[in-house]
Design a protein around this motif. Structure first.
Motif, PDB file in Angstrom:
ATOM      1  N   CYS A   1      -4.751  -6.175   4.731  1.00  0.00           N
ATOM      2  CA  CYS A   1      -5.952  -5.500   4.746  1.00  0.00           C
ATOM      3  C   CYS A   1      -6.340  -4.949   6.002  1.00  0.00           C
ATOM      4  O   CYS A   1      -7.476  -4.967   6.348  1.00  0.00           O
ATOM      5  CB  CYS A   1      -6.826  -6.691   4.332  1.00  0.00           C
ATOM      6  SG  CYS A   1      -6.500  -7.001   2.425  1.00  0.00           S
ATOM      7  N   GLN A   2      -5.413  -4.449   6.911  1.00  0.00           N
ATOM      8  CA  GLN A   2      -5.721  -3.891   8.060  1.00  0.00           C
ATOM      9  C   GLN A   2      -5.234  -2.397   8.161  1.00  0.00           C
ATOM     10  O   GLN A   2      -4.008  -2.348   7.666  1.00  0.00           O
ATOM     11  CB  GLN A   2      -5.268  -4.626   9.421  1.00  0.00           C
ATOM     12  CG  GLN A   2      -6.191  -5.817   9.625  1.00  0.00           C
ATOM     13  CD  GLN A   2      -5.553  -6.608  10.672  1.00  0.00           C
ATOM     14  OE1 GLN A   2      -4.457  -6.671  11.058  1.00  0.00           O
ATOM     15  NE2 GLN A   2      -6.571  -7.528  11.194  1.00  0.00           N
ATOM     16  N   PHE A   3      -5.634  -1.447   8.645  1.00  0.00           N
ATOM     17  CA  PHE A   3      -5.176   0.049   8.557  1.00  0.00           C
ATOM     18  C   PHE A   3      -5.713   0.596   9.993  1.00  0.00           C
ATOM     19  O   PHE A   3      -6.440   0.398  10.700  1.00  0.00           O
ATOM     20  CB  PHE A   3      -6.015   1.011   7.493  1.00  0.00           C
ATOM     21  CG  PHE A   3      -6.128  -0.025   5.932  1.00  0.00           C
ATOM     22  CD1 PHE A   3      -4.914   0.307   5.418  1.00  0.00           C
ATOM     23  CD2 PHE A   3      -6.956  -0.741   5.550  1.00  0.00           C
ATOM     24  CE1 PHE A   3      -4.728  -0.275   4.029  1.00  0.00           C
ATOM     25  CE2 PHE A   3      -6.879  -1.296   4.440  1.00  0.00           C
ATOM     26  CZ  PHE A   3      -5.799  -1.032   3.490  1.00  0.00           C
TER      27      PHE A   3
ATOM     28  N   PRO B   1     -11.370  -7.477  -5.903  1.00  0.00           N
ATOM     29  CA  PRO B   1     -10.802  -8.877  -6.007  1.00  0.00           C
ATOM     30  C   PRO B   1     -11.785  -9.690  -5.072  1.00  0.00           C
ATOM     31  O   PRO B   1     -11.889 -10.894  -5.280  1.00  0.00           O
ATOM     32  CB  PRO B   1      -9.718  -8.560  -5.299  1.00  0.00           C
ATOM     33  CG  PRO B   1      -9.130  -7.226  -5.452  1.00  0.00           C
ATOM     34  CD  PRO B   1     -10.222  -6.543  -5.408  1.00  0.00           C
ATOM     35  N   ALA B   2     -12.288  -9.128  -4.109  1.00  0.00           N
ATOM     36  CA  ALA B   2     -13.214  -9.887  -3.129  1.00  0.00           C
ATOM     37  C   ALA B   2     -14.463  -8.798  -2.401  1.00  0.00           C
ATOM     38  O   ALA B   2     -13.918  -7.643  -2.355  1.00  0.00           O
ATOM     39  CB  ALA B   2     -12.486 -10.420  -2.113  1.00  0.00           C
ATOM     40  N   ALA B   3     -15.299  -9.208  -1.933  1.00  0.00           N
ATOM     41  CA  ALA B   3     -16.089  -8.511  -1.259  1.00  0.00           C
ATOM     42  C   ALA B   3     -15.666  -8.324  -0.040  1.00  0.00           C
ATOM     43  O   ALA B   3     -15.242  -9.059   0.933  1.00  0.00           O
ATOM     44  CB  ALA B   3     -17.598  -9.325  -1.086  1.00  0.00           C
TER      45      ALA B   3
ATOM     46  N   MET C   1      -6.549  -1.142  -2.931  1.00  0.00           N
ATOM     47  CA  MET C   1      -7.787  -0.572  -3.417  1.00  0.00           C
ATOM     48  C   MET C   1      -8.333   0.231  -1.993  1.00  0.00           C
ATOM     49  O   MET C   1      -8.926   1.106  -1.985  1.00  0.00           O
ATOM     50  CB  MET C   1      -8.726  -1.465  -3.940  1.00  0.00           C
ATOM     51  CG  MET C   1      -8.213  -1.938  -5.196  1.00  0.00           C
ATOM     52  SD  MET C   1      -9.278  -2.845  -6.360  1.00  0.00           S
ATOM     53  CE  MET C   1     -10.702  -1.792  -6.431  1.00  0.00           C
ATOM     54  N   GLY C   2      -8.446  -0.547  -0.986  1.00  0.00           N
ATOM     55  CA  GLY C   2      -8.948  -0.288   0.343  1.00  0.00           C
ATOM     56  C   GLY C   2      -8.035   0.965   0.802  1.00  0.00           C
ATOM     57  O   GLY C   2      -8.559   1.912   1.323  1.00  0.00           O
ATOM     58  N   SER C   3      -6.561   1.024   0.744  1.00  0.00           N
ATOM     59  CA  SER C   3      -5.788   1.880   0.927  1.00  0.00           C
ATOM     60  C   SER C   3      -5.979   3.204   0.208  1.00  0.00           C
ATOM     61  O   SER C   3      -6.102   4.309   0.933  1.00  0.00           O
ATOM     62  CB  SER C   3      -4.365   1.766   0.749  1.00  0.00           C
ATOM     63  OG  SER C   3      -3.565   2.732   0.882  1.00  0.00           O
ATOM     64  N   GLN C   4      -6.335   3.218  -1.025  1.00  0.00           N
ATOM     65  CA  GLN C   4      -6.404   4.388  -1.832  1.00  0.00           C
ATOM     66  C   GLN C   4      -8.018   5.098  -1.433  1.00  0.00           C
ATOM     67  O   GLN C   4      -8.021   6.202  -1.375  1.00  0.00           O
ATOM     68  CB  GLN C   4      -6.592   3.904  -3.478  1.00  0.00           C
ATOM     69  CG  GLN C   4      -5.158   3.733  -3.772  1.00  0.00           C
ATOM     70  CD  GLN C   4      -5.074   2.980  -5.096  1.00  0.00           C
ATOM     71  OE1 GLN C   4      -6.246   2.891  -5.813  1.00  0.00           O
ATOM     72  NE2 GLN C   4      -4.048   2.695  -5.629  1.00  0.00           N
TER      73      GLN C   4
ATOM     74  N   THR D   1       0.751  -1.210  -0.210  1.00  0.00           N
ATOM     75  CA  THR D   1      -0.094  -0.009   0.055  1.00  0.00           C
ATOM     76  C   THR D   1       0.911   1.352   0.039  1.00  0.00           C
ATOM     77  O   THR D   1       0.307   2.438  -0.197  1.00  0.00           O
ATOM     78  CB  THR D   1      -0.933  -0.099   1.208  1.00  0.00           C
ATOM     79  OG1 THR D   1      -0.200   0.058   2.465  1.00  0.00           O
ATOM     80  CG2 THR D   1      -1.704  -1.179   1.040  1.00  0.00           C
ATOM     81  N   ALA D   2       2.259   1.193   0.228  1.00  0.00           N
ATOM     82  CA  ALA D   2       3.147   2.328   0.311  1.00  0.00           C
ATOM     83  C   ALA D   2       2.649   3.192   1.711  1.00  0.00           C
ATOM     84  O   ALA D   2       3.119   4.367   1.690  1.00  0.00           O
ATOM     85  CB  ALA D   2       3.159   3.239  -0.785  1.00  0.00           C
ATOM     86  N   LEU D   3       1.857   2.672   2.641  1.00  0.00           N
ATOM     87  CA  LEU D   3       1.507   3.375   3.758  1.00  0.00           C
ATOM     88  C   LEU D   3       2.686   2.951   4.895  1.00  0.00           C
ATOM     89  O   LEU D   3       3.056   2.003   4.861  1.00  0.00           O
ATOM     90  CB  LEU D   3       0.359   2.936   4.199  1.00  0.00           C
ATOM     91  CG  LEU D   3      -1.048   3.418   3.372  1.00  0.00           C
ATOM     92  CD1 LEU D   3      -2.118   2.881   3.977  1.00  0.00           C
ATOM     93  CD2 LEU D   3      -1.272   5.169   3.525  1.00  0.00           C
ATOM     94  N   PRO D   4       2.958   3.944   5.849  1.00  0.00           N
ATOM     95  CA  PRO D   4       3.773   3.807   6.909  1.00  0.00           C
ATOM     96  C   PRO D   4       3.002   2.390   7.538  1.00  0.00           C
ATOM     97  O   PRO D   4       1.780   2.423   7.840  1.00  0.00           O
ATOM     98  CB  PRO D   4       3.759   4.817   7.591  1.00  0.00           C
ATOM     99  CG  PRO D   4       2.407   5.566   7.138  1.00  0.00           C
ATOM    100  CD  PRO D   4       2.355   5.598   5.857  1.00  0.00           C
TER     101      PRO D   4
END
Length: 583
Positions: free
Chosen positions: A240-242, A275-277, A219-222, A164-167
């Motif tokens: 898949c956690q933020f 990709p998934a719900a 996609m979730g990150s964006q 995600t390129a997130l810290p």
């Protein structure tokens, strides 16, 4: 804005440097710059769309300045060193933001990535006109290179999630430490946002592959980043956690934000490219900067998120009472190894199994008891679910096996040849050499395999893993008995009874709860006993609390019973006395 400047801005935002707290690793460089140049002001200046934002600064309280007419913007546009000996003598910069602050001298070297994108400048400034030597220009370029090396080092040390390129969570610790220094005792909220639960995530990885998981995370990150304000900070907290941080005292606004994020993420399911719900859940944790450790913030946020999933709510807020339970479970896991090493915490007690036809004792189940030095008595019902999927499971079962076999050998030596049942976790059957080790224990005490019976739940017996089936066949061939524990509550399909090498079924105590639906439960109980008997299984009923129940079990043809009504679990000495008294 030129195409090159747009690419530079994209590269800068991907590095997640903008609007992050001050960092000592960058501040050290700006302090060095003021000393080397004998100037009062130095900064690591990053070029945003309409501003120059200071990742590090010395000699000024300003966090940012307008980009328009700023010399730092000029450096970013040309990727070359810029020197202004006197702002007032410069036609281009005499009305720049820096000149308006009373500064006269400026020198800036570009901060350039390996890909050739200029992110901003390493600059020094002074309140008097000044010239600069070639050697000083090279020094400024060296300082600029040191800044970029630090940026790359943060990437290399795993501070940024590659998908995600997130810290990531490692950066959370540093950022919270920096925020605590800048805003001591400030109120803050952390939101843990989970797109999928663990089971869904594992299924997606297995079916679609890790690449699809990364794409879902991107996609979730964006999408989440598009929902953030300048006050917010977003991190990757796992697959898949933020983690979302905001400094505020307004809990109502945070609650509304959490619900808005939840609904917004669910709207992604309408996209054909997903990709998934997603099935988002959000945990909310209020905390005070400087008073709560970063690891505790993350732990509490994860715990709250799981509470949201458990209660099937969009979001759940941290509860101190629930956290007390989490900390207790953590303490138990942490102290389990010590309990296995000392002699005064763990013990086995033995509950008799009684033949319903004759009333004599025909065996006993070894039950674990843990007297924790601080938390007191810990029941197996609390302990086993905690350890069964951890590395502690092997050590705990091994202790129970060794202790039960040693006790059984002592009784055999004194003429008490009753078989002893011990509970085995599903994970134990996954262990290489489990059966071999068990047989070695029996052999070392000169006990026949028939002296031992293993109680396994349906979930353990139904594993599709080849290793589990091999262990079960080896146990059967050795003569060690196998009993199906908690029978009747696990699976709707009974076809597995044709392949499982068990000799007994222990009927779950739920069928002995006659406070409601008594006749219905008695019918089920009769059916289970008849089915088991017709298939050749010995039947053992647990939890029968009244004489009426015992009479009913005898009438239905149940073989054995084990309950407090017959005898509570007993210490080895008390068990011997009980057996002697009943015989």
């Amino acid at each position: 804005m030129s195409l090159y400047e747009e690419e530079c801005l994209r590269a800068l935002r991907q590095l997640n440097l903008l609007d992050t707290p001050p960092s000592e690793c960058f501040d050290r460089i700006t302090r060095m710059a003021t000393q080397l140049f004998d100037l009062p002001v130095a900064a690591v200046s990053l070029t945003d769309e309409d501003r120059q934002w200071f990742k590090s600064r010395v000699g000024t309280d300003m966090r940012e300045l307008p980009r328009h007419k700023s010399p730092c913007s000029g450096v970013s546009a040309t990727s070359e060193v810029l020197v202004i000996e006197d702002f007032l003598e410069s036609d281009c910069y005499r009305d720049s933001p820096q000149a308006q602050l009373g500064l006269r001298f400026y020198a800036g070297a570009p901060l350039v990535t390996r890909d050739g994108y200029t992110l901003g400048t390493m600059c020094v400034l002074g309140y008097e006109p000044r010239s600069i030597t070639d050697n000083e220009i090279r020094t400024l370029q060296d300082l600029s290179a040191m800044v970029m090396a630090q940026v790359e080092l943060q990437q290399a040390l795993g501070r940024v999630d590659p998908a995600t390129a997130l810290p990531n969570s490692a950066q959370v610790s540093d950022d919270l430490a920096d925020l605590s220094r800048d805003f001591p005792d400030g109120e803050c909220f952390a939101l843990l946002i989970e797109l999928l639960d663990v089971v869904q995530l594992n299924t997606l990885t297995r079916v679609m592959g890790p690449g699809e998981v990364d794409e879902l995370a991107r996609m979730g990150s964006q999408h989440l980043q598009s929902q953030m304000t300048e006050r917010d900070k977003l991190y990757s907290a796992g697959p898949c956690q933020f983690l979302f941080l905001r400094q505020t005292e307004d809990s109502d606004t945070i609650q509304q934000k959490a619900l808005q994020l939840h609904d917004s993420l669910q709207s992604l399911n309408q996209l054909e490219t997903m990709p998934a719900a997603v099935q988002p859940a959000i945990g909310i944790v209020p905390f005070v900067l400087g008073q709560t450790a970063a690891e505790d913030v993350l732990r509490l946020a994860h715990s709250s998120c799981q509470d949201a999933r458990h209660w099937e709510k969009p979001a759940a807020t941290y509860s101190r009472s629930l956290d007390v339970g989490c900390q207790r479970r953590f303490a138990l896991l942490n102290d389990m190894q010590r309990a296995l090493e000392v002699s005064d915490q763990l013990e086995l007690v033995f509950q008799p199994r009684v033949a319903l036809a004759s009333g004599e004792c025909v065996g006993a189940e070894a039950l674990l008891r843990w007297q924790h030095p601080e938390l007191g008595n810990v029941s197996p019902g609390e302990l086993i679910p905690l350890v069964e999927n951890t590395p502690q499971a092997r050590g705990l079962t091994n202790w129970v096996m060794r202790t039960a076999i040693r006790q059984a050998a002592q009784w055999h030596h004194r003429g008490i040849t009753l078989p002893i049942s011990i509970n085995v976790m599903a994970s134990n059957l996954e262990e290489v050499g489990f059966t071999d080790e068990l047989l070695q224990h029996l052999d070392s005490w000169n006990l026949p395999p028939s002296a031992l019976e293993l109680e396994l739940t349906e979930s353990a017996l139904l594993s599709s893993r080849q290793r589990v089936h091999k262990q079960l066949k080896q146990l059967e061939a050795s003569g060690i008995g196998i009993a199906i524990d908690d029978f009747g509550t696990g699976y709707s399909s009974l076809s597995y009874l044709m392949t499982i090498p068990a000799g007994a079924v222990k009927i779950d105590r739920a069928f002995m709860n006659w406070r409601k639906d008594k006749e219905h439960r008695k019918t089920l109980l009769k059916g289970i006993i008849n089915l088991a008997r017709d298939l050749g299984y010995r039947t053992v009923a647990e939890g029968c609390t009244t004489e009426e129940m015992l009479q009913t079990l005898r009438h239905f043809g149940c073989d054995e019973a084990q309950s407090f009504n017959l005898s509570k679990p007993l210490s080895p000495g008390a068990f011997e006395a009980w057996v002697a008294g009943t015989s």
